[in-house]
Design an enzyme around this catalytic site. Sequence first.
Site, mmCIF file in Angstrom:
data_model
loop_
_atom_site.group_PDB
_atom_site.id
_atom_site.type_symbol
_atom_site.label_atom_id
_atom_site.label_comp_id
_atom_site.label_asym_id
_atom_site.label_seq_id
_atom_site.Cartn_x
_atom_site.Cartn_y
_atom_site.Cartn_z
ATOM 1 N N ASP A 71 1.390 2.965 9.727
ATOM 2 C CA ASP A 71 0.242 3.846 9.485
ATOM 3 C C ASP A 71 -1.053 3.109 9.180
ATOM 4 O O ASP A 71 -1.967 3.668 8.577
ATOM 5 C CB ASP A 71 0.574 4.778 8.312
ATOM 6 C CG ASP A 71 0.877 4.010 7.023
ATOM 7 O OD1 ASP A 71 0.733 2.775 7.010
ATOM 8 O OD2 ASP A 71 1.254 4.661 6.023
ATOM 9 N N GLU A 104 8.748 3.661 12.676
ATOM 10 C CA GLU A 104 8.503 4.326 11.381
ATOM 11 C C GLU A 104 7.608 5.566 11.595
ATOM 12 O O GLU A 104 6.606 5.779 10.922
ATOM 13 C CB GLU A 104 7.876 3.380 10.349
ATOM 14 C CG GLU A 104 8.079 3.830 8.915
ATOM 15 C CD GLU A 104 7.328 2.954 7.904
ATOM 16 O OE1 GLU A 104 6.099 3.020 7.859
ATOM 17 O OE2 GLU A 104 7.996 2.233 7.141
ATOM 18 N N GLU A 127 -4.055 6.438 5.729
ATOM 19 C CA GLU A 127 -2.754 6.255 6.387
ATOM 20 C C GLU A 127 -2.137 7.553 6.911
ATOM 21 O O GLU A 127 -1.502 7.557 7.969
ATOM 22 C CB GLU A 127 -1.767 5.568 5.422
ATOM 23 C CG GLU A 127 -2.084 4.108 5.147
ATOM 24 C CD GLU A 127 -3.142 3.897 4.076
ATOM 25 O OE1 GLU A 127 -3.640 4.893 3.510
ATOM 26 O OE2 GLU A 127 -3.486 2.727 3.811
ATOM 27 N N HIS A 147 -2.377 -1.206 -4.633
ATOM 28 C CA HIS A 147 -3.461 -1.600 -3.712
ATOM 29 C C HIS A 147 -4.099 -0.437 -2.953
ATOM 30 O O HIS A 147 -4.967 -0.642 -2.119
ATOM 31 C CB HIS A 147 -2.939 -2.606 -2.691
ATOM 32 C CG HIS A 147 -1.980 -2.005 -1.688
ATOM 33 N ND1 HIS A 147 -2.410 -1.320 -0.574
ATOM 34 C CD2 HIS A 147 -0.636 -1.957 -1.656
ATOM 35 C CE1 HIS A 147 -1.358 -0.901 0.106
ATOM 36 N NE2 HIS A 147 -0.265 -1.267 -0.528
ATOM 37 N N ARG A 156 -6.147 2.403 -1.132
ATOM 38 C CA ARG A 156 -7.591 2.674 -0.991
ATOM 39 C C ARG A 156 -8.039 3.912 -1.753
ATOM 40 O O ARG A 156 -9.095 3.922 -2.371
ATOM 41 C CB ARG A 156 -7.904 2.880 0.497
ATOM 42 C CG ARG A 156 -8.735 1.794 1.101
ATOM 43 C CD ARG A 156 -9.149 2.153 2.521
ATOM 44 N NE ARG A 156 -10.020 1.123 3.058
ATOM 45 C CZ ARG A 156 -9.607 -0.056 3.482
ATOM 46 N NH1 ARG A 156 -8.326 -0.382 3.431
ATOM 47 N NH2 ARG A 156 -10.476 -0.942 3.947
ATOM 48 N N HIS A 174 -2.770 -8.013 -5.088
ATOM 49 C CA HIS A 174 -3.239 -7.925 -3.702
ATOM 50 C C HIS A 174 -4.592 -8.647 -3.611
ATOM 51 O O HIS A 174 -5.370 -8.622 -4.572
ATOM 52 C CB HIS A 174 -3.387 -6.448 -3.342
ATOM 53 C CG HIS A 174 -3.597 -6.182 -1.880
ATOM 54 N ND1 HIS A 174 -4.759 -6.511 -1.228
ATOM 55 C CD2 HIS A 174 -2.793 -5.615 -0.942
ATOM 56 C CE1 HIS A 174 -4.669 -6.153 0.047
ATOM 57 N NE2 HIS A 174 -3.478 -5.598 0.250
HETATM 58 C C1 UD1 Z 1 -4.000 -2.392 4.474
HETATM 59 C C2 UD1 Z 1 -3.687 -1.055 5.140
HETATM 60 C C3 UD1 Z 1 -2.709 -0.255 4.276
HETATM 61 C C4 UD1 Z 1 -1.478 -1.096 3.937
HETATM 62 C C5 UD1 Z 1 -1.920 -2.410 3.293
HETATM 63 C C6 UD1 Z 1 -0.735 -3.292 3.035
HETATM 64 C C7 UD1 Z 1 -5.435 0.096 6.421
HETATM 65 C C8 UD1 Z 1 -6.669 0.898 6.368
HETATM 66 N N1 UD1 Z 1 -4.914 -0.270 5.242
HETATM 67 O O1 UD1 Z 1 -4.691 -2.100 3.261
HETATM 68 O O2 UD1 Z 1 -2.301 0.894 4.977
HETATM 69 O O3 UD1 Z 1 -0.670 -0.374 3.033
HETATM 70 O O4 UD1 Z 1 -2.801 -3.092 4.207
HETATM 71 O O5 UD1 Z 1 -1.072 -4.303 2.140
HETATM 72 O O6 UD1 Z 1 -4.965 -0.223 7.487
HETATM 73 N N2 UD1 Z 1 -7.416 -9.620 2.020
HETATM 74 C C9 UD1 Z 1 -7.431 -10.996 2.019
HETATM 75 N N3 UD1 Z 1 -6.384 -11.654 2.605
HETATM 76 C C10 UD1 Z 1 -5.321 -11.032 3.170
HETATM 77 C C11 UD1 Z 1 -5.307 -9.623 3.143
HETATM 78 C C12 UD1 Z 1 -6.376 -8.936 2.582
HETATM 79 O O7 UD1 Z 1 -8.352 -11.621 1.519
HETATM 80 O O8 UD1 Z 1 -4.418 -11.686 3.673
HETATM 81 C C13 UD1 Z 1 -8.565 -8.899 1.416
HETATM 82 C C14 UD1 Z 1 -9.831 -8.977 2.290
HETATM 83 O O9 UD1 Z 1 -10.976 -9.044 1.471
HETATM 84 C C15 UD1 Z 1 -9.794 -7.641 3.031
HETATM 85 C C16 UD1 Z 1 -9.247 -6.739 1.943
HETATM 86 O O10 UD1 Z 1 -8.247 -7.509 1.285
HETATM 87 O O11 UD1 Z 1 -11.054 -7.252 3.501
HETATM 88 C C17 UD1 Z 1 -8.687 -5.417 2.377
HETATM 89 O O12 UD1 Z 1 -7.783 -5.540 3.449
HETATM 90 P P1 UD1 Z 1 -7.461 -4.226 4.348
HETATM 91 O O13 UD1 Z 1 -6.445 -4.580 5.376
HETATM 92 O O14 UD1 Z 1 -8.720 -3.619 4.804
HETATM 93 O O15 UD1 Z 1 -6.891 -3.186 3.298
HETATM 94 P P2 UD1 Z 1 -5.534 -3.172 2.474
HETATM 95 O O16 UD1 Z 1 -5.825 -2.548 1.166
HETATM 96 O O17 UD1 Z 1 -4.900 -4.496 2.520
HETATM 97 N N1 UDP Z 2 5.561 -7.862 -0.785
HETATM 98 C C1 UDP Z 2 5.572 -9.268 -0.694
HETATM 99 N N2 UDP Z 2 4.836 -9.972 -1.610
HETATM 100 C C2 UDP Z 2 4.116 -9.396 -2.590
HETATM 101 C C3 UDP Z 2 4.091 -7.964 -2.662
HETATM 102 C C4 UDP Z 2 4.815 -7.241 -1.743
HETATM 103 O O1 UDP Z 2 6.221 -9.828 0.176
HETATM 104 O O2 UDP Z 2 3.480 -10.110 -3.379
HETATM 105 C C5 UDP Z 2 6.316 -7.083 0.214
HETATM 106 C C6 UDP Z 2 7.199 -5.969 -0.303
HETATM 107 O O3 UDP Z 2 8.514 -6.418 -0.542
HETATM 108 C C7 UDP Z 2 7.151 -4.946 0.827
HETATM 109 C C8 UDP Z 2 5.776 -5.148 1.421
HETATM 110 O O4 UDP Z 2 5.337 -6.426 1.007
HETATM 111 O O5 UDP Z 2 8.106 -5.221 1.848
HETATM 112 C C9 UDP Z 2 4.835 -4.072 0.933
HETATM 113 O O6 UDP Z 2 3.553 -4.389 1.306
HETATM 114 P P1 UDP Z 2 2.285 -3.636 0.740
HETATM 115 O O7 UDP Z 2 2.553 -3.151 -0.641
HETATM 116 O O8 UDP Z 2 1.156 -4.568 0.954
HETATM 117 O O9 UDP Z 2 2.107 -2.445 1.766
HETATM 118 P P2 UDP Z 2 2.673 -0.951 1.867
HETATM 119 O O10 UDP Z 2 4.148 -0.998 1.802
HETATM 120 O O11 UDP Z 2 2.066 -0.167 0.772
HETATM 121 O O12 UDP Z 2 2.142 -0.485 3.192
#
Ligand code: UD1
Ligand code: UDP
Length: 377
Positions: A96, A118, A132, A216, A218, A249
């Site tokens: 999603d 999924e 999502e 984490h 939004r 995160h």
């Molecule tokens: C995204 C997904 C969310 C998912 C989550 C898993 C969307 C809109 N959101 O949210 O559905 O549950 O990933 O974690 O698709 N960042 C880093 N390094 C990384 C990853 C993220 O620095 O490796 C920081 C960056 O500043 C980035 C911010 O996190 O801009 C947000 O990342 P983003 O993918 O937009 O949103 P998530 O909250 O991670």
């Molecule tokens: N996870 C990980 N390291 C972490 C936190 C989470 O490997 O520090 C794993 C966790 O076991 C799960 C996945 O990441 O499989 C969940 O990711 P996240 O919470 O970012 O996304 P969501 O499930 O909410 O989409």
Amino acid sequence: MKKVLIIFGTRPEAIKLCSIILALKKEKTINTKICITAQHRSMLDEVLKTFNICPDYDLNIMQESQDLFSISINVLSKLKPVLEEFAPDLILVHGDTTTTFMAALAGFYFKIKIAHIEAGLRTFDKYNPFPEELNRQLTTRLSTYHFAPTKLAYDNLILDGVKKSNIKIVGNSVIDALKLMLEKIKSNRDLEKDILSSLNLSFCITNTKFILVTAHRRESFGIDIENIANAIKQIALHLPNVHIVYPLHLNPNIQIPMRKILGGLSNIHLIEPLNYEKFVYLMNKSYIILTDSGGIQEEATYLHKPTFILRNTTERTEALSCKTLRLVGTNKEKIINAVLEIFNNDKIYKKMSNPKNPLVFGDGQSAKKIVQFIKKI
Ligand code: UD1
Ligand code: UDP
């Protein structure tokens, strides 16, 4: 030869796709290529390293504090030349995220068939989780084939008018990944030692009760995240012998308020995101979990871990009837009360750590079922 392109961009997509990628790569009759959007960078790269997966295309789109517009625009525009070059017969997307939705849209523009893994999870609340819920619903509209993890997800797809023959119930592939990791840790004593020394926590993980936290979402940015942080702080003060481990995160919307509110407390450990090996190890050793993650809800059910969901809705309602998971939302008092109650009441702990159906989200065989289906398309 049939050409399949797997497109993904974030940590959870990668974890949930790894078993499918490894299984598809073994098929001699399918030419499988991997395209990462890198909506996440380091958090995605950690998973690729853990599972030894090497992408064929890397769109490298992540920006600091990116918004939904920049992710959408970049995924769409950077995917175009990849789809033109490889011209797949089938695209696989997962879940999603905005990568998921945009990759499905890009495929649709080229009239390439999409298979959605999924599929069918729903809260039916447009803004929760945001974005999502709509990403997933719209991906259903764009997809031809739908891999539903559970019967409930299957029913939701039928309600959406999807043809029965295009849906397959396969379980959630997160359980494939989790089982792989648990086996790896169990079969290698040195790995456990390495994990413990690299975690470098100031308490003994193997004989101390600790709470594992992640958050984490939004839709929670701002006041709800502050409420969650203040609840965690109060829990730490009420339970001074209990440790709280929180891999933060990397999103600045999480990092900044959490560090500000929770920094400096001796029983709160704010650490970097962990690779999957270390995180699975910690989940398995934790006493309870507080999370707003989708994937962790599924993993916690399999691991029999009492888990409080820091959200107002869940699309994994199967877990609520299992009793392992409870929705506590983002209200500070509600979170504190729920956690103190389980620490003070063994009966509640026992009930929550004894799910009615721990395999409700899958049994670790999803990749096999998905690959069998794809071979017949
Ligand atoms: C995204 C997904 C969310 C998912 C989550 C898993 C969307 C809109 N959101 O949210 O559905 O549950 O990933 O974690 O698709 N960042 C880093 N390094 C990384 C990853 C993220 O620095 O490796 C920081 C960056 O500043 C980035 C911010 O996190 O801009 C947000 O990342 P983003 O993918 O937009 O949103 P998530 O909250 O991670
Ligand atoms: N996870 C990980 N390291 C972490 C936190 C989470 O490997 O520090 C794993 C966790 O076991 C799960 C996945 O990441 O499989 C969940 O990711 P996240 O919470 O970012 O996304 P969501 O499930 O909410 O989409």
